[in-house]
Design an enzyme around this catalytic site. Structure first.
Site, PDB file in Angstrom:
ATOM      1  N   GLU A 175       0.844  -1.199   0.000  1.00 42.05           N
ATOM      2  CA  GLU A 175       0.000   0.000   0.000  1.00 42.05           C
ATOM      3  C   GLU A 175       0.874   1.242   0.000  1.00 42.05           C
ATOM      4  O   GLU A 175       1.828   1.345   0.780  1.00 42.05           O
ATOM      5  CB  GLU A 175      -0.910   0.021   1.224  1.00 42.05           C
ATOM      6  CG  GLU A 175      -1.806   1.256   1.276  1.00 42.05           C
ATOM      7  CD  GLU A 175      -2.702   1.312   2.502  1.00 42.05           C
ATOM      8  OE1 GLU A 175      -3.490   2.271   2.620  1.00 42.05           O
ATOM      9  OE2 GLU A 175      -2.618   0.398   3.351  1.00 42.05           O
ATOM     10  N   ASN A 233      -4.870   5.099  -1.710  1.00 44.58           N
ATOM     11  CA  ASN A 233      -6.083   5.602  -1.080  1.00 44.58           C
ATOM     12  C   ASN A 233      -6.698   6.699  -1.939  1.00 44.58           C
ATOM     13  O   ASN A 233      -5.996   7.582  -2.425  1.00 44.58           O
ATOM     14  CB  ASN A 233      -5.774   6.164   0.318  1.00 44.58           C
ATOM     15  CG  ASN A 233      -5.397   5.073   1.289  1.00 44.58           C
ATOM     16  OD1 ASN A 233      -6.250   4.384   1.823  1.00 44.58           O
ATOM     17  ND2 ASN A 233      -4.096   4.892   1.512  1.00 44.58           N
ATOM     18  N   GLU A 265      -8.334   2.072  -2.478  1.00 44.17           N
ATOM     19  CA  GLU A 265      -9.051   1.950  -1.209  1.00 44.17           C
ATOM     20  C   GLU A 265      -9.843   3.226  -0.945  1.00 44.17           C
ATOM     21  O   GLU A 265      -9.296   4.325  -1.002  1.00 44.17           O
ATOM     22  CB  GLU A 265      -8.067   1.708  -0.057  1.00 44.17           C
ATOM     23  CG  GLU A 265      -7.212   0.453  -0.238  1.00 44.17           C
ATOM     24  CD  GLU A 265      -6.267   0.228   0.936  1.00 44.17           C
ATOM     25  OE1 GLU A 265      -6.375   0.974   1.942  1.00 44.17           O
ATOM     26  OE2 GLU A 265      -5.418  -0.674   0.842  1.00 44.17           O
ATOM     27  N   ASP A 295     -12.086   0.662   2.776  1.00 47.93           N
ATOM     28  CA  ASP A 295     -11.129   0.860   3.861  1.00 47.93           C
ATOM     29  C   ASP A 295     -11.853   1.207   5.160  1.00 47.93           C
ATOM     30  O   ASP A 295     -12.973   1.724   5.150  1.00 47.93           O
ATOM     31  CB  ASP A 295     -10.169   1.989   3.485  1.00 47.93           C
ATOM     32  CG  ASP A 295      -8.905   1.992   4.315  1.00 47.93           C
ATOM     33  OD1 ASP A 295      -8.671   1.018   5.061  1.00 47.93           O
ATOM     34  OD2 ASP A 295      -8.137   2.965   4.222  1.00 47.93           O
ATOM     35  N   GLU A 351      -6.378  -4.872   9.089  1.00 48.18           N
ATOM     36  CA  GLU A 351      -5.461  -3.765   9.361  1.00 48.18           C
ATOM     37  C   GLU A 351      -5.005  -3.781  10.819  1.00 48.18           C
ATOM     38  O   GLU A 351      -5.613  -4.418  11.674  1.00 48.18           O
ATOM     39  CB  GLU A 351      -6.153  -2.426   9.108  1.00 48.18           C
ATOM     40  CG  GLU A 351      -6.397  -2.083   7.670  1.00 48.18           C
ATOM     41  CD  GLU A 351      -6.923  -0.665   7.530  1.00 48.18           C
ATOM     42  OE1 GLU A 351      -6.135   0.200   7.114  1.00 48.18           O
ATOM     43  OE2 GLU A 351      -8.096  -0.421   7.850  1.00 48.18           O
TER      44      GLU A 351
END
Length: 402
Positions: A175, A233, A265, A295, A351
């Site tokens: 990520e 993101n 995300e 997310d 996460e």
């Protein structure tokens, strides 16, 4: 024992004044008030944070969940109490929640407000002795000129955090996380500048720089025969304009990568008010081959109908639910989310795996993909390359001995 510091977030002036007066009668000396989320965040930065936020979850003009999530990420709040007139089933559900947007949930006050009920609710924060807010010296948000200058000088950089297959330790992807490598203040986290980037409508220029950095890195890895899925993101508002999607498509063509290389995300809270344009552009990303992940799943109120209607293929469970994975409530949340993801043919990423206990706990529940400081911390691009070499060498060694 010191009284808690309180912020009252209420759009209705009369209701806000009633709450402030009641808190004054209870002897609280540090009370802040705000009529909207932007004003509330400014108050928090000015005073260095509070212990408790009182807000009305039912007031759609406030978007309390998004505000609470941002305040929690910035470390400016410890707990939340709701002053809302809610439907019985929603009140019942909230009463069972131990946290909301990652903050300790103290309870829900009914309307009309009663001083005794407010005293009892706040007494929980005294009795539980909320940990003090740990903050750096409060700083004002950066100005528009500072951010423009940072973008022009390439100071916004992608840092990379790996994701893993929990059972084997194999790499599941990476990520890209934004960091501002500020020349005088050091490396800044998103909580210190992202609100300003959004306020000045500079989120797209920042994202385009990160995307280019990420695709350049993938190009270097391709020459070493390494293929990775790279996640970015996106704020839901960015997909209201077709131009960003066109830019993503052109960037992939320019670098010679298929859409399957990228995963985007989007925070769950940003999906509560869906426009036709947003839905269409989500679909276009999937048709391009890109993956889509929800997310911070579990911190908003996504419905099963919503999940079925949207073209997402991954859920990313918020880390708040795995910090105490040995507790029944947390285990139930992880297990039910895993079952939901499987029933919708989605993958689930856990996460916030920050300890060996949380790693073992989610693995025992059958979770397959995870991310967190215990597994690997975010790192600059120049550090990711040697890290990958060491990781793959370690995997080969393990394979030779198995």
């Amino acid at each position: 024992m010191a009284h808690p510091r309180v912020l009252v977030l209420e759009s209705q002036r009369f209701q806000r004044s009633v709450l402030v007066k009641m808190l004054d009668r209870l002897g609280l000396q540090e009370v802040r008030q705000a009529s909207n989320a932007k004003q509330a965040m400014a108050q928090l930065h000015a005073c260095g944070g509070v212990d408790v936020v009182l807000c009305d979850l039912a007031d759609r003009s406030l978007d309390c969940l998004e505000f609470l999530r941002c305040a929690r990420q910035a470390g400016l709040v410890q707990a939340v109490a709701l002053c809302s007139e809610l439907r019985p089933e929603l009140r019942r559900a909230l009463a069972q929640m131990r946290s909301l947007s990652g903050l300790q949930m103290l309870g829900v006050l009914s309307q009309p407000l009663q001083l005794r009920a407010l005293r009892h609710l706040l007494h929980r924060s005294w009795r539980r002795r909320l940990p003090p807010v740990r903050l750096p010296v409060p700083r004002a948000l950066p100005s528009e000129q500072e951010i423009h200058q940072g973008l022009a000088l390439g100071e916004f950089r992608a840092w990379y955090q790996p994701k893993f297959m929990l059972g084997t330790g194999q790499l599941a992807g990476v990520e890209a996380l934004v960091r501002w490598e500020h020349p005088t203040r050091g490396v800044l986290l998103p909580a210190q500048f992202l609100a300003a980037v959004l306020a000045y409508d500079l989120i797209d220029p920042m994202f385009k720089q990160l995307l280019e950095q990420g695709l350049n890195l993938l190009g270097m890895l391709r020459r070493q025969q390494i293929q990775l899925e790279l996640a970015f993101n996106l704020h839901a508002s960015q997909l209201l304009d077709d131009q960003l999607l066109l830019h993503i498509q052109q960037a992939l063509l320019r670098h010679g990568f298929p859409g399957t290389t990228l995963l985007f995300e989007l925070a769950e809270n940003g999906l509560l008010d869906l426009s036709p344009r947003l839905q269409e552009n989500l679909l276009r990303l999937r048709l391009l081959g890109c993956s889509l992940s929800i997310d911070d799943f579990g911190t908003g109120f996504s419905s099963l109908k919503l999940l079925c209607q949207l073209p997402f293929n991954q859920l990313k469970l918020d880390g708040a639910f795995v910090r105490h994975v040995d507790e029944p409530h947390s285990r139930a949340m992880v297990a039910s989310t895993l079952a939901l993801a499987r029933s919708l043919d989605m993958s689930l990423v856990i996460e916030g795996i920050g300890t060996q206990r949380s790693h073992e706990g989610v693995l025992a529940l059958g979770c397959e993909i995870g991310q967190g400081f215990y597994l690997a911390r975010p790192m600059a691009g120049y550090r990711l390359l040697p890290w990958l070499e060491a990781h793959f060498a370690s995997q080969r060694t393990q394979s030779d001995f198995s």
